[in-house]
Write a protein that holds these residues in place. Sequence first.
Motif, short mmCIF file in Angstrom:
data_model
loop_
_atom_site.label_atom_id
_atom_site.label_comp_id
_atom_site.label_asym_id
_atom_site.label_seq_id
_atom_site.Cartn_x
_atom_site.Cartn_y
_atom_site.Cartn_z
N VAL A 189 42.13 49.27 36.74
CA VAL A 189 42.27 49.06 38.31
C VAL A 189 42.59 50.28 38.89
CG1 VAL A 189 43.02 46.54 37.74
CG2 VAL A 189 44.58 48.38 38.06
N PRO A 190 42.17 50.47 40.34
CA PRO A 190 42.35 51.62 41.02
C PRO A 190 43.81 51.59 41.66
CG PRO A 190 41.08 50.11 42.22
CD PRO A 190 41.16 49.40 40.82
N ALA A 191 44.15 52.45 42.49
CA ALA A 191 45.59 52.87 42.78
C ALA A 191 45.30 51.97 44.06
CB ALA A 191 45.69 54.27 43.37
N GLY A 192 46.79 51.22 44.54
CA GLY A 192 46.93 50.43 45.47
C GLY A 192 47.09 49.15 45.12
N SER A 193 47.30 48.05 46.21
CA SER A 193 47.70 46.92 45.88
C SER A 193 46.40 45.96 46.04
CB SER A 193 48.76 46.41 46.99
OG SER A 193 49.92 47.02 46.87
N HIS A 194 46.15 45.14 45.07
CA HIS A 194 44.79 44.29 44.92
C HIS A 194 45.44 43.05 44.13
CE1 HIS A 194 42.87 47.99 45.63
NE2 HIS A 194 43.65 48.60 44.60
N SER A 195 44.42 42.21 44.26
CA SER A 195 44.24 40.90 43.56
C SER A 195 43.45 41.09 42.58
CB SER A 195 44.25 39.64 44.36
OG SER A 195 42.76 39.79 44.96
N LEU A 196 43.79 40.75 41.19
CA LEU A 196 42.82 40.81 40.16
C LEU A 196 42.67 39.40 39.63
CD1 LEU A 196 41.35 42.51 38.15
CD2 LEU A 196 43.24 42.52 36.59
N SER A 197 41.51 39.18 39.38
CA SER A 197 40.81 37.80 38.82
C SER A 197 40.03 38.11 37.66
CB SER A 197 40.24 36.89 39.87
OG SER A 197 39.66 35.70 39.28
N VAL A 198 40.48 37.60 36.38
CA VAL A 198 39.71 37.40 35.32
C VAL A 198 39.35 36.16 34.83
CG1 VAL A 198 39.80 38.73 32.97
CG2 VAL A 198 41.00 39.57 34.47
N ARG A 199 37.88 35.94 34.69
CA ARG A 199 37.57 34.60 34.25
C ARG A 199 36.43 34.75 33.12
NH1 ARG A 199 36.16 34.59 39.87
NH2 ARG A 199 37.78 33.96 41.16
N LEU A 200 36.77 33.66 32.21
CA LEU A 200 35.88 33.70 31.03
C LEU A 200 34.59 32.49 31.76
CD1 LEU A 200 35.03 34.01 28.28
CD2 LEU A 200 36.29 32.10 27.64
N MET A 201 33.52 33.19 32.31
CA MET A 201 32.45 32.51 32.71
C MET A 201 31.65 31.78 31.77
SD MET A 201 33.34 33.46 35.62
CE MET A 201 31.89 32.50 36.86
N ALA A 202 31.07 30.72 32.05
CA ALA A 202 29.96 29.97 31.15
C ALA A 202 28.65 31.00 31.42
CB ALA A 202 29.66 28.68 31.93
N ARG A 203 28.41 31.26 30.01
CA ARG A 203 27.24 32.13 29.82
C ARG A 203 25.71 31.07 29.77
NH1 ARG A 203 27.24 33.88 25.19
NH2 ARG A 203 25.62 35.80 25.39
N TRP A 204 24.80 31.68 29.51
CA TRP A 204 23.69 30.83 29.54
C TRP A 204 23.55 29.96 28.53
CZ3 TRP A 204 19.96 30.05 25.62
CH2 TRP A 204 20.23 30.95 24.62
N PRO A 205 23.94 30.05 27.26
CA PRO A 205 23.99 28.91 26.32
C PRO A 205 24.85 27.86 26.78
CG PRO A 205 24.23 31.05 25.09
CD PRO A 205 24.54 31.38 26.67
N GLU A 206 25.85 27.96 27.38
CA GLU A 206 26.89 26.97 27.75
C GLU A 206 26.09 26.28 29.08
OE1 GLU A 206 31.50 26.28 29.19
OE2 GLU A 206 30.81 28.34 28.62
#
Length: 548
Positions: free
Chosen positions: A503-520
């Motif tokens: 993550v870069p310097a500064g104040s940020h919101s970070l969202s990490v998601r396990l996305m549905a890939r094509w098989p799902e």
Amino acid sequence: MKGGKAGYLAPLVLTMACALLLLPAWLQGGTQGHDLFHHLLSGHYFAQQLWQGDLYPRWLMGMNGGFGSPTFFFYPPLPYYVSALFAGPGALPQQAVYPLLASASLGLWLSGLFAYLWLRGFSPPGRALTVSLLYLALPYHLAMDLYARFALAEFWAFAWAPLILLAQDLAIRNQRHGLPLLALGLALLAYSHLPSLLLMLGLISLRALWQAKRARTWRPCWLTLGAQGLGLCMAAALLLPALSDQNAISMELMRGGMFDYRRNFLDRLPGGWGDWRFRAHLTWQSLLTLALLLTAWAASREPRHPELLCWGTIGVLAFLMMLPLSQPLWSLLPPLQRVQFPWRLNLILALATVAVVALGTPVHKPWQWLWWGLLLLTLISSLAYIHSSPLTQAPTRAAIASEFDSKRSAREYRPRQVPSGMFAPTLLAWTEEFQPPVSADPPIASWTVQGWQPRQLMLEVTASAPTRLVLHQYDYPGWQAWLDESLLLTVSANRQGLLQVWVPAGSHSLSVRLMARWPERVGNGLTLLGWLLWLGLACCRQRSPLER
């Protein structure tokens, strides 16, 4: 027993029989069977997420010391939906075995009910009810599959197998609901146990070919093929990710070592009283089941009756396929090798045995006494094994607590990025108690966890310089990260296989998601399409083109 009376009594009789057969397991709180701890952990965390609103908990966030597990991208979920309903919200880990026993109890009862309905199609109702009780008590079904192995998923396969055979019989007899019922049974089996699905697909295909030859028409084959296609489409939400994403986990462990089919033929017998080795007693109990089939077949008034001949042959072939002499055939059929254990063909042997017993009408007293003597020996052998085998004894509270300390999934579900040396239970135990959910390198960032849900992690991050954040969830294909919900960041695995993102310097919101890939995504779409087609087929008043 008259047909109407037997129909009314069947549910009650089956309930009483199931209560009696499962009473030891309930009284001692389960068994130390092969798969108990896998089902304890998977069932508990599946129920936990389901009651939190995750309708299909593929990623079990609390497993593996809190690092997460992709277990249900690959493992059939239906038995755990049942156990989750019995568990309810807020179930305690030390009580996790009881929802599993409730699921097994329902599975056993349904197996008897569907066996009764199937057998009633070609035998008197009273006889069908009696033989369905035999189906409940056959050694592999009860003593081995539940008490010795606690193989909950395979145990449920015994419920759907007679339903599938009933549906195939109805479809071939031009009954309107036969085809949708056959597709439904196959889909339910797919969501319960995949190796048994392979076996049943083979069995109904062989039966369709045999019936096509007798009727001199390909119609049984087209019916069966159509139902297989629809049933697999209905289960695509499981099948497509499970087949497509095997390189993301350690699935090679399921094809070698103790899981190698070449090491799992029936090749030994007990050395004497006190020898409670699993494989030895499995061979002995399989021999007794075959003896029940052969005796009932030989004692029949019409041993060459087409149906009797068919099921007798199927039963004998199923037994032979469990012996080392069949290894060349196994080596020629790679799909069959996915069954893993040749002795799983006991499912087919059990179905063939009850079919032969229901069809055969003994005409000579000596044969009858021999059959009843074999049945008594079979039941005594099963009871002795359940009473004395170390596998069938009660699990200790310390052993259950130890498993819930590490929460480690089965080894084959270890994500490939995780080093095998870091997947030991001792290294995973209590990690979530001593480690924060996020760490930074260098430690020049601060963060606040805004959300820590399965497949979705949300943070507010403040860093004085570019910083590598390590989030304590295992890396797995599909994890993606967004900075301030707009900038897509690169996600990778650190040396322990955990998620890391810069993550870069500064104040940020970070969202990490396990996305549905094509098989799902594609699997979910095919499943929706399959169930819509099934609903239309089931509600249609006219027979489909395949049924005509």
